[in-house]
Design a protein around this motif. Structure first.
Motif, short mmCIF file in Angstrom:
data_model
loop_
_atom_site.label_atom_id
_atom_site.label_comp_id
_atom_site.label_asym_id
_atom_site.label_seq_id
_atom_site.Cartn_x
_atom_site.Cartn_y
_atom_site.Cartn_z
N GLN A 1 0.84 -1.18 0.00
CA GLN A 1 0.00 0.00 0.00
C GLN A 1 0.89 1.24 0.00
OE1 GLN A 1 -3.46 0.57 0.37
NE2 GLN A 1 -3.88 -1.59 -0.04
N ARG A 2 0.58 2.16 -0.88
CA ARG A 2 1.25 3.45 -0.86
C ARG A 2 0.60 4.33 0.21
NH1 ARG A 2 3.15 5.77 -6.02
NH2 ARG A 2 1.69 7.43 -5.54
N SER A 3 1.21 5.45 0.52
CA SER A 3 0.63 6.33 1.54
C SER A 3 -0.71 6.91 1.10
CB SER A 3 1.61 7.45 1.88
OG SER A 3 1.89 8.23 0.72
N ASP A 4 -0.93 6.99 -0.22
CA ASP A 4 -2.23 7.49 -0.70
C ASP A 4 -3.28 6.38 -0.80
OD1 ASP A 4 -1.30 6.10 -2.87
OD2 ASP A 4 -1.25 7.81 -4.25
N GLY A 5 -2.93 5.15 -0.39
CA GLY A 5 -3.87 4.04 -0.36
C GLY A 5 -3.94 3.21 -1.63
N ARG A 6 -3.21 3.60 -2.66
CA ARG A 6 -3.22 2.82 -3.90
C ARG A 6 -2.35 1.57 -3.73
NH1 ARG A 6 -2.30 7.42 -8.53
NH2 ARG A 6 -4.31 8.45 -8.28
N PRO A 7 -2.85 0.42 -4.18
CA PRO A 7 -2.05 -0.81 -4.05
C PRO A 7 -0.95 -0.86 -5.12
CG PRO A 7 -4.14 -1.30 -5.07
CD PRO A 7 -4.19 0.15 -4.69
N VAL A 8 0.18 -1.46 -4.76
CA VAL A 8 1.30 -1.65 -5.68
C VAL A 8 1.58 -3.14 -5.75
CG1 VAL A 8 3.72 -1.14 -6.12
CG2 VAL A 8 2.27 0.59 -5.08
N THR A 9 1.53 -3.71 -6.93
CA THR A 9 1.74 -5.15 -7.11
C THR A 9 3.21 -5.50 -6.91
OG1 THR A 9 2.18 -4.99 -9.47
CG2 THR A 9 -0.14 -5.22 -8.80
N PRO A 10 3.51 -6.78 -6.68
CA PRO A 10 4.91 -7.18 -6.54
C PRO A 10 5.74 -6.86 -7.78
CG PRO A 10 3.48 -8.91 -5.71
CD PRO A 10 2.60 -7.88 -6.33
N ALA A 11 5.16 -6.98 -8.98
CA ALA A 11 5.91 -6.65 -10.20
C ALA A 11 6.25 -5.16 -10.22
CB ALA A 11 5.10 -7.03 -11.44
N GLU A 12 5.31 -4.33 -9.77
CA GLU A 12 5.57 -2.89 -9.72
C GLU A 12 6.62 -2.57 -8.66
OE1 GLU A 12 1.05 -1.71 -11.15
OE2 GLU A 12 1.62 -1.48 -9.05
N ARG A 13 6.61 -3.32 -7.55
CA ARG A 13 7.65 -3.11 -6.52
C ARG A 13 9.03 -3.47 -7.06
NH1 ARG A 13 5.07 -5.90 -1.35
NH2 ARG A 13 7.14 -6.78 -1.23
N ARG A 14 9.10 -4.56 -7.82
CA ARG A 14 10.40 -4.93 -8.42
C ARG A 14 10.85 -3.87 -9.42
NH1 ARG A 14 7.96 -9.96 -8.15
NH2 ARG A 14 7.26 -9.84 -10.30
N LEU B 1 6.44 -0.83 -17.51
CA LEU B 1 5.46 -1.37 -16.58
C LEU B 1 4.87 -0.26 -15.71
CD1 LEU B 1 4.24 -4.02 -15.25
CD2 LEU B 1 6.02 -3.70 -13.55
N LEU B 2 5.73 0.62 -15.19
CA LEU B 2 5.27 1.64 -14.25
C LEU B 2 4.47 2.74 -14.93
CD1 LEU B 2 8.38 1.96 -11.94
CD2 LEU B 2 6.20 0.86 -11.43
N ARG B 3 4.77 3.06 -16.16
CA ARG B 3 4.04 4.15 -16.81
C ARG B 3 2.59 3.77 -17.10
NH1 ARG B 3 3.64 4.82 -22.52
NH2 ARG B 3 4.23 2.92 -23.59
N ARG B 4 2.31 2.46 -17.18
CA ARG B 4 0.93 2.00 -17.39
C ARG B 4 0.24 1.61 -16.09
NH1 ARG B 4 3.45 -0.73 -22.09
NH2 ARG B 4 3.94 -2.37 -20.61
N ALA B 5 0.97 1.62 -14.98
CA ALA B 5 0.40 1.18 -13.71
C ALA B 5 -0.57 2.21 -13.16
CB ALA B 5 1.53 0.94 -12.71
N PRO B 6 -1.73 1.77 -12.70
CA PRO B 6 -2.72 2.72 -12.17
C PRO B 6 -2.24 3.45 -10.92
CG PRO B 6 -3.56 0.46 -12.06
CD PRO B 6 -2.23 0.40 -12.72
N ALA B 7 -1.33 2.86 -10.16
CA ALA B 7 -0.85 3.51 -8.94
C ALA B 7 -0.01 4.74 -9.24
CB ALA B 7 -0.02 2.52 -8.13
N PHE B 8 0.50 4.87 -10.46
CA PHE B 8 1.38 6.00 -10.82
C PHE B 8 0.75 6.91 -11.86
CE2 PHE B 8 3.96 2.50 -9.35
CZ PHE B 8 4.66 3.11 -8.33
N SER B 9 -0.55 6.83 -12.05
CA SER B 9 -1.20 7.69 -13.04
C SER B 9 -1.64 9.00 -12.43
CB SER B 9 -2.40 6.97 -13.65
OG SER B 9 -3.33 6.62 -12.66
#
Length: 185
Positions: free
Chosen positions: A113-126, A177-185
């Motif tokens: 979980q990010r501080s804003d509450g958006r989930p981050v998948t393991p692939a996004e963490r890597r 991967l990160l530019r398409r991730a909803p947690a970073f939009s």
């Protein structure tokens, strides 16, 4: 000496004997010279004396695996209960090690979980680890870090050094991967 009748050569080559391998041991073998082992092999029939059902069982890939070995039988047999059933682990060292492994494995696949509450998948963490960014990075942080690493690792920017191409490939994949991730939009 060769077991072929009236042969005086050295018997160097092993061939199946009259008693096959079984519970009582490896069975009997005959020893022939090269010429006679070739003659024996050309006329040898493993299935001789078997009926159709026995031949089918012998050809099955599971042939010989239809019973458990003595060590893993739950009861019965000569030894009774298997030895592993008597094992005591008073400090629970093996069980704790297994539980620790499961906890680490589950944590690796659990979305963070990010501080804003958006989930981050393991692939996004890597991918964030590849770019060297914290979990709470935003889209502009990702883009800035990607540009910096792109300049560092790309052969056009680092004097033609191609030894860093693998790192460049990982950075590009992480950014894609990160530019398409909803947690970073």
């Amino acid at each position: 000496m060769c077991d072929w009748p009236e042969c005086g050569e050295a018997g160097e080559f092993r061939a199946p004997g009259t008693r096959p391998s079984g519970f009582d041991g490896p069975g009997e073998f005959r020893w022939f010279c090269l010429d006679h082992v070739r003659a024996f092999n050309s006329g040898y029939d493993f299935f001789e004396g078997m009926d159709a059902d026995e031949i089918l069982r012998a050809q099955s890939p599971l042939g010989g695996w239809d019973t458990e070995t003595r060590a893993f039988r739950a009861t019965g047999g000569v030894d009774g209960v298997p030895r592993w059933a008597d094992f005591a682990d008073p400090l629970d060292a093996i069980g704790e090690r297994a539980r620790d492994f499961v906890r680490r494995r589950e944590a690796a696949y659990r979305p963070a979980q990010r501080s804003d509450g958006r989930p981050v998948t393991p692939a996004e963490r890597r991918a964030l680890d590849t770019l060297g960014l914290p979990l709470d990075s935003n889209r502009s942080d990702v883009r800035r870090r990607y540009t910096r690493l792109l300049r560092r690792y790309h052969p056009d920017h680092n004097g033609g050094d191609r030894s860093l191409e693998d790192r460049l490939r990982r950075v590009v994949e992480a950014y894609q991967l990160l530019r398409r991730a909803p947690a970073f939009s």
